[in-house]
Design an enzyme around this catalytic site. Structure first.
Site, PDB file in Angstrom:
ATOM      1  N   CYS A 124       0.837  -1.212   0.000  1.00  0.00           N
ATOM      2  CA  CYS A 124       0.000   0.000   0.000  1.00  0.00           C
ATOM      3  C   CYS A 124       0.864   1.250   0.000  1.00  0.00           C
ATOM      4  O   CYS A 124       1.214   1.777   1.073  1.00  0.00           O
ATOM      5  CB  CYS A 124      -0.898   0.003   1.223  1.00  0.00           C
ATOM      6  SG  CYS A 124      -2.036  -1.378   1.290  1.00  0.00           S
ATOM      7  N   GLU A 127      -1.920   6.551  -3.402  1.00  0.00           N
ATOM      8  CA  GLU A 127      -3.186   7.088  -2.890  1.00  0.00           C
ATOM      9  C   GLU A 127      -3.906   7.751  -4.061  1.00  0.00           C
ATOM     10  O   GLU A 127      -3.335   7.855  -5.151  1.00  0.00           O
ATOM     11  CB  GLU A 127      -2.902   8.100  -1.771  1.00  0.00           C
ATOM     12  CG  GLU A 127      -2.166   7.456  -0.598  1.00  0.00           C
ATOM     13  CD  GLU A 127      -1.757   8.422   0.501  1.00  0.00           C
ATOM     14  OE1 GLU A 127      -2.108   9.624   0.424  1.00  0.00           O
ATOM     15  OE2 GLU A 127      -1.091   7.964   1.448  1.00  0.00           O
ATOM     16  N   ILE A 157      -4.772  -0.749  -4.997  1.00  0.00           N
ATOM     17  CA  ILE A 157      -4.089  -1.772  -4.222  1.00  0.00           C
ATOM     18  C   ILE A 157      -4.371  -3.162  -4.795  1.00  0.00           C
ATOM     19  O   ILE A 157      -5.490  -3.673  -4.671  1.00  0.00           O
ATOM     20  CB  ILE A 157      -4.452  -1.668  -2.723  1.00  0.00           C
ATOM     21  CG1 ILE A 157      -4.151  -0.240  -2.219  1.00  0.00           C
ATOM     22  CG2 ILE A 157      -3.706  -2.719  -1.908  1.00  0.00           C
ATOM     23  CD1 ILE A 157      -2.733   0.275  -2.509  1.00  0.00           C
ATOM     24  N   ASP A 240      13.595  -1.091  -6.754  1.00  0.00           N
ATOM     25  CA  ASP A 240      14.719  -1.425  -7.650  1.00  0.00           C
ATOM     26  C   ASP A 240      14.798  -2.939  -7.876  1.00  0.00           C
ATOM     27  O   ASP A 240      15.182  -3.405  -8.945  1.00  0.00           O
ATOM     28  CB  ASP A 240      16.056  -0.955  -7.051  1.00  0.00           C
ATOM     29  CG  ASP A 240      16.202   0.565  -7.095  1.00  0.00           C
ATOM     30  OD1 ASP A 240      15.451   1.213  -7.836  1.00  0.00           O
ATOM     31  OD2 ASP A 240      17.081   1.082  -6.375  1.00  0.00           O
ATOM     32  N   ARG A 268      -3.172 -17.282 -42.383  1.00  0.00           N
ATOM     33  CA  ARG A 268      -4.068 -16.309 -43.005  1.00  0.00           C
ATOM     34  C   ARG A 268      -3.632 -16.031 -44.451  1.00  0.00           C
ATOM     35  O   ARG A 268      -2.501 -15.598 -44.692  1.00  0.00           O
ATOM     36  CB  ARG A 268      -4.029 -15.021 -42.179  1.00  0.00           C
ATOM     37  CG  ARG A 268      -4.677 -13.832 -42.798  1.00  0.00           C
ATOM     38  CD  ARG A 268      -6.170 -13.876 -42.656  1.00  0.00           C
ATOM     39  NE  ARG A 268      -6.755 -12.637 -43.131  1.00  0.00           N
ATOM     40  CZ  ARG A 268      -8.024 -12.533 -43.463  1.00  0.00           C
ATOM     41  NH1 ARG A 268      -8.830 -13.578 -43.394  1.00  0.00           N
ATOM     42  NH2 ARG A 268      -8.496 -11.372 -43.866  1.00  0.00           N
ATOM     43  N   HIS A 278       4.429 -12.085 -46.913  1.00  0.00           N
ATOM     44  CA  HIS A 278       4.546 -10.680 -47.324  1.00  0.00           C
ATOM     45  C   HIS A 278       5.619 -10.005 -46.458  1.00  0.00           C
ATOM     46  O   HIS A 278       5.605 -10.129 -45.234  1.00  0.00           O
ATOM     47  CB  HIS A 278       3.216  -9.943 -47.153  1.00  0.00           C
ATOM     48  CG  HIS A 278       2.125 -10.484 -48.023  1.00  0.00           C
ATOM     49  ND1 HIS A 278       2.229 -10.562 -49.400  1.00  0.00           N
ATOM     50  CD2 HIS A 278       0.908 -10.988 -47.727  1.00  0.00           C
ATOM     51  CE1 HIS A 278       1.126 -11.081 -49.906  1.00  0.00           C
ATOM     52  NE2 HIS A 278       0.304 -11.370 -48.906  1.00  0.00           N
ATOM     53  N   GLY A 340      -8.871  -7.260 -38.686  1.00  0.00           N
ATOM     54  CA  GLY A 340     -10.184  -7.108 -38.047  1.00  0.00           C
ATOM     55  C   GLY A 340     -10.416  -8.130 -36.950  1.00  0.00           C
ATOM     56  O   GLY A 340     -10.987  -7.824 -35.899  1.00  0.00           O
ATOM     57  N   GLU A 363       3.911   0.435 -10.930  1.00  0.00           N
ATOM     58  CA  GLU A 363       5.292   0.128 -10.509  1.00  0.00           C
ATOM     59  C   GLU A 363       6.269   1.200 -11.024  1.00  0.00           C
ATOM     60  O   GLU A 363       7.421   0.928 -11.334  1.00  0.00           O
ATOM     61  CB  GLU A 363       5.671  -1.274 -11.008  1.00  0.00           C
ATOM     62  CG  GLU A 363       6.891  -1.910 -10.347  1.00  0.00           C
ATOM     63  CD  GLU A 363       6.620  -2.617  -9.025  1.00  0.00           C
ATOM     64  OE1 GLU A 363       5.463  -2.673  -8.591  1.00  0.00           O
ATOM     65  OE2 GLU A 363       7.609  -3.087  -8.444  1.00  0.00           O
TER      66      GLU A 363
HETATM   67  N1  CAA Z   1      17.423   3.518  -3.272  1.00  0.00           N
HETATM   68  C1  CAA Z   1      17.772   4.099  -2.099  1.00  0.00           C
HETATM   69  N2  CAA Z   1      17.489   5.417  -1.829  1.00  0.00           N
HETATM   70  C2  CAA Z   1      16.868   6.122  -2.774  1.00  0.00           C
HETATM   71  C3  CAA Z   1      16.477   5.580  -4.010  1.00  0.00           C
HETATM   72  C4  CAA Z   1      16.781   4.204  -4.250  1.00  0.00           C
HETATM   73  N3  CAA Z   1      16.455   3.620  -5.407  1.00  0.00           N
HETATM   74  N4  CAA Z   1      15.852   6.533  -4.744  1.00  0.00           N
HETATM   75  C5  CAA Z   1      15.862   7.651  -4.007  1.00  0.00           C
HETATM   76  N5  CAA Z   1      16.478   7.411  -2.821  1.00  0.00           N
HETATM   77  C6  CAA Z   1      16.733   8.375  -1.732  1.00  0.00           C
HETATM   78  C7  CAA Z   1      17.467   9.594  -2.251  1.00  0.00           C
HETATM   79  O1  CAA Z   1      18.866   9.392  -2.234  1.00  0.00           O
HETATM   80  C8  CAA Z   1      17.033  10.662  -1.279  1.00  0.00           C
HETATM   81  O2  CAA Z   1      17.799  10.545  -0.097  1.00  0.00           O
HETATM   82  P1  CAA Z   1      18.271  11.821   0.806  1.00  0.00           P
HETATM   83  O3  CAA Z   1      17.072  12.295   1.511  1.00  0.00           O
HETATM   84  O4  CAA Z   1      19.290  11.234   1.736  1.00  0.00           O
HETATM   85  O5  CAA Z   1      18.825  12.822  -0.153  1.00  0.00           O
HETATM   86  C9  CAA Z   1      15.598  10.283  -0.953  1.00  0.00           C
HETATM   87  O6  CAA Z   1      15.477   8.883  -1.265  1.00  0.00           O
HETATM   88  C10 CAA Z   1      14.580  11.054  -1.756  1.00  0.00           C
HETATM   89  O7  CAA Z   1      14.875  10.828  -3.117  1.00  0.00           O
HETATM   90  P2  CAA Z   1      14.388  11.798  -4.280  1.00  0.00           P
HETATM   91  O8  CAA Z   1      14.713  13.217  -3.916  1.00  0.00           O
HETATM   92  O9  CAA Z   1      14.915  11.272  -5.550  1.00  0.00           O
HETATM   93  O10 CAA Z   1      12.796  11.635  -4.182  1.00  0.00           O
HETATM   94  P3  CAA Z   1      11.633  12.162  -5.109  1.00  0.00           P
HETATM   95  O11 CAA Z   1      10.524  12.576  -4.232  1.00  0.00           O
HETATM   96  O12 CAA Z   1      12.176  13.170  -6.084  1.00  0.00           O
HETATM   97  O13 CAA Z   1      11.120  10.848  -5.877  1.00  0.00           O
HETATM   98  C11 CAA Z   1      11.029   9.181  -7.617  1.00  0.00           C
HETATM   99  C12 CAA Z   1      11.896  10.065  -6.690  1.00  0.00           C
HETATM  100  C13 CAA Z   1      12.005   8.348  -8.403  1.00  0.00           C
HETATM  101  C14 CAA Z   1      10.181  10.012  -8.555  1.00  0.00           C
HETATM  102  C15 CAA Z   1      10.118   8.277  -6.762  1.00  0.00           C
HETATM  103  O14 CAA Z   1       9.154   9.034  -6.082  1.00  0.00           O
HETATM  104  C16 CAA Z   1       9.393   7.191  -7.537  1.00  0.00           C
HETATM  105  O15 CAA Z   1       9.978   6.161  -7.871  1.00  0.00           O
HETATM  106  N6  CAA Z   1       8.079   7.362  -7.850  1.00  0.00           N
HETATM  107  C17 CAA Z   1       7.271   6.286  -8.449  1.00  0.00           C
HETATM  108  C18 CAA Z   1       6.472   5.568  -7.389  1.00  0.00           C
HETATM  109  C19 CAA Z   1       6.159   4.136  -7.777  1.00  0.00           C
HETATM  110  O16 CAA Z   1       6.936   3.446  -8.414  1.00  0.00           O
HETATM  111  N7  CAA Z   1       4.996   3.654  -7.363  1.00  0.00           N
HETATM  112  C20 CAA Z   1       4.668   2.275  -7.601  1.00  0.00           C
HETATM  113  C21 CAA Z   1       3.622   1.809  -6.660  1.00  0.00           C
HETATM  114  S1  CAA Z   1       3.677   0.084  -6.412  1.00  0.00           S
HETATM  115  C22 CAA Z   1       2.823  -0.602  -7.680  1.00  0.00           C
HETATM  116  O17 CAA Z   1       2.477   0.015  -8.640  1.00  0.00           O
HETATM  117  C23 CAA Z   1       2.566  -2.048  -7.521  1.00  0.00           C
HETATM  118  C24 CAA Z   1       1.592  -2.648  -8.456  1.00  0.00           C
HETATM  119  O18 CAA Z   1       0.383  -2.484  -8.343  1.00  0.00           O
HETATM  120  C25 CAA Z   1       2.104  -3.513  -9.498  1.00  0.00           C
END
Ligand code: CAA
Length: 388
Positions: A124, A127, A157, A240, A268, A278, A340, A363
């Site tokens: 989760c 939002e 979710i 990641d 086809r 083709h 079609g 994701e």
């Molecule tokens: N590993 C470790 N730390 C990380 C990191 C990573 N991959 N990425 C960022 N950080 C750290 C940064 O170093 C930073 O640390 P400090 O505070 O020490 O400087 C902190 O996190 C904040 O990082 P950013 O300033 O880069 O943060 P941001 O607000 O600009 O956001 C973003 C970065 C890449 C846009 C991120 O918000 C993002 O990935 N957004 C997408 C969200 C997402 O993927 N949602 C998926 C939901 S799950 C889903 O969809 C499942 C499903 O149903 C299939």
């Protein structure tokens, strides 16, 4: 040394997942897509096969596999139905932070029961107004003695209506942005939780997607997985690892689309010959095949880095962005080759095209993936040939 051979164990896993996909997933995929229903029986069988717990160490009853191994399994499952695969996958998404960041006591308390009896987990983060920008989330967690008081609504979710527990992200103070975010494990039978009706989606209709509403839910402090200043980073680090596993779903969908389009093109007849003769169609098939191959290699590289504990944010984002676009293009071309017929519900290719679309959205969207790649690219300095 670089190699692309699967080990004997990986071949066995691949074969087992392929058989499951063919015999258990595929026969009911069209029905659940049509009806938008969740195949609980398929999920239970997948759990028995260990597909819900690939990354859980053996000592807690899991499979003890790596990310590459899991990608090999996942390609096969998603080739049968991406909707069912994503439901299986999301449990891994929710379990991974416990495996990686949980205490020994939390692992015992949550991983072991999850492995020993049929269970489903859910993640989760998003939002209604918070998708790409989770740092601005509104769900709050306020410490109250030895409990957190959780309030808010989570959206999109996967497994929302069926999860035994939720891995929830919430903020202790919205003004702190990402530094205020924490995460904890919330059993779904906790008082104050309800979920919405399944959302009527364009594709991946066999997966269950709901809102989950938390109202004054008391979460024991010992369920805390990541405290202030850590929750966001750990969420990102977990993504990641899991993004290659979604990217490989795109490979599975695209592979099925290519397989169907190739068979159809050989049958086809137009202008007196199978359309596969083709050149226009041959070039489409060739592009589909080369892009699928490239997507798989990007996925394997990102997964391989994850298995070695090397930070793979850029490679995971590359794999996810590229593979999702490939799935969209390849499935669209499969519909094109069917002509079609492809635009009707009589053939499975339109389902694949609908299923592919959301991979460019969830994701991490296609645009967020490019943002992650660009940010890292702009920080890299050492491999420059030219100095400016
Ligand atoms: N590993 C470790 N730390 C990380 C990191 C990573 N991959 N990425 C960022 N950080 C750290 C940064 O170093 C930073 O640390 P400090 O505070 O020490 O400087 C902190 O996190 C904040 O990082 P950013 O300033 O880069 O943060 P941001 O607000 O600009 O956001 C973003 C970065 C890449 C846009 C991120 O918000 C993002 O990935 N957004 C997408 C969200 C997402 O993927 N949602 C998926 C939901 S799950 C889903 O969809 C499942 C499903 O149903 C299939």
């Amino acid at each position: 040394m670089i190699g692309f051979d699967l080990t004997q164990e990986q071949r066995v896993l691949q074969e087992r997942a392929r058989k499951f996909s063919k015999e258990v997933i595929l026969p009911v995929a069209a029905k659940h897509d049509r009806e938008g229903t969740f195949p609980l029986d398929v999920m239970e069988k997948a759990h028995q096969e260990g597909f819900f717990t690939p990354l859980v160490p053996k000592k807690y009853g899991g499979q003890g596999l790596g990310v590459v191994d899991n990608c090999i399994i996942s390609e096969e499952l998603s080739a049968g139905c991406m909707g069912m695969y994503v439901s299986i996958f999301v449990s891994t998404l929710a379990l991974y932070p416990i495996i990686k960041f949980g205490t020994e006591e939390q692992r015992e308390r949550f991983l072991r029961p999850f492995c020993s009896k049929f269970s489903i987990a859910s993640y989760c983060l998003s939002e209604v107004t918070v998708g790409s920008d989770p740092a601005s989330m509104r769900t709050t967690a306020i410490l109250d003695g030895d409990h957190y008081l959780l309030n808010g609504t989570k959206m999109w979710i996967t497994n929302g209506g069926y999860a035994d527990f939720y891995l929830v992200f919430a903020t202790t103070n919205p003004e702190k942005k990402h530094k205020g975010i924490i995460s904890f494990i919330v059993p779904s039978n906790s008082e104050g939780i309800r979920h919405g009706e399944p959302i009527d989606k364009m594709g991946q209709r066999a997966s269950n997607t709901t809102t989950v509403i938390f109202k004054n839910v008391r979460v024991p402090r010992e369920n805390l997985l990541a405290g202030e200043g850590e929750g966001f980073k750990k969420a990102m680090a977990a993504l990641d690892i899991t993004r290659p596993m979604i990217a490989v779903g795109s490979v599975g969908i695209a592979r099925t689309a290519l397989e169907l389009a190739t068979q159809y093109a050989k049958k086809r007849i137009q202008f007196g010959v199978p359309i596969a003769q083709h050149q226009a169609v041959q070039f489409m098939l060739a592009d589909m095949a080369k892009d699928i191959e490239a997507a798989r290699l990007l996925v394997w590289k990102a997964a391989w880095l994850a298995d070695r504990g090397i930070r793979n944010s850029k490679e995971a984002a590359m794999a996810k962005a590229f593979a999702a676009d490939v799935a969209m293009q390849v499935t669209s071309n499969a519909v094109q080759i069917y002509g079609g017929m492809g635009y009707t519900k009589w053939h499975p290719v339109e389902k694949l095209m609908r299923d592919a679309k959301v991979i460019q959205i969830y994701e991490g969207t296609a645009q967020i993936m490019r943002l992650v790649i660009a940010r890292q690219l702009l920080q890299e300095t050492e491999r420059t040939l030219f100095k400016m």
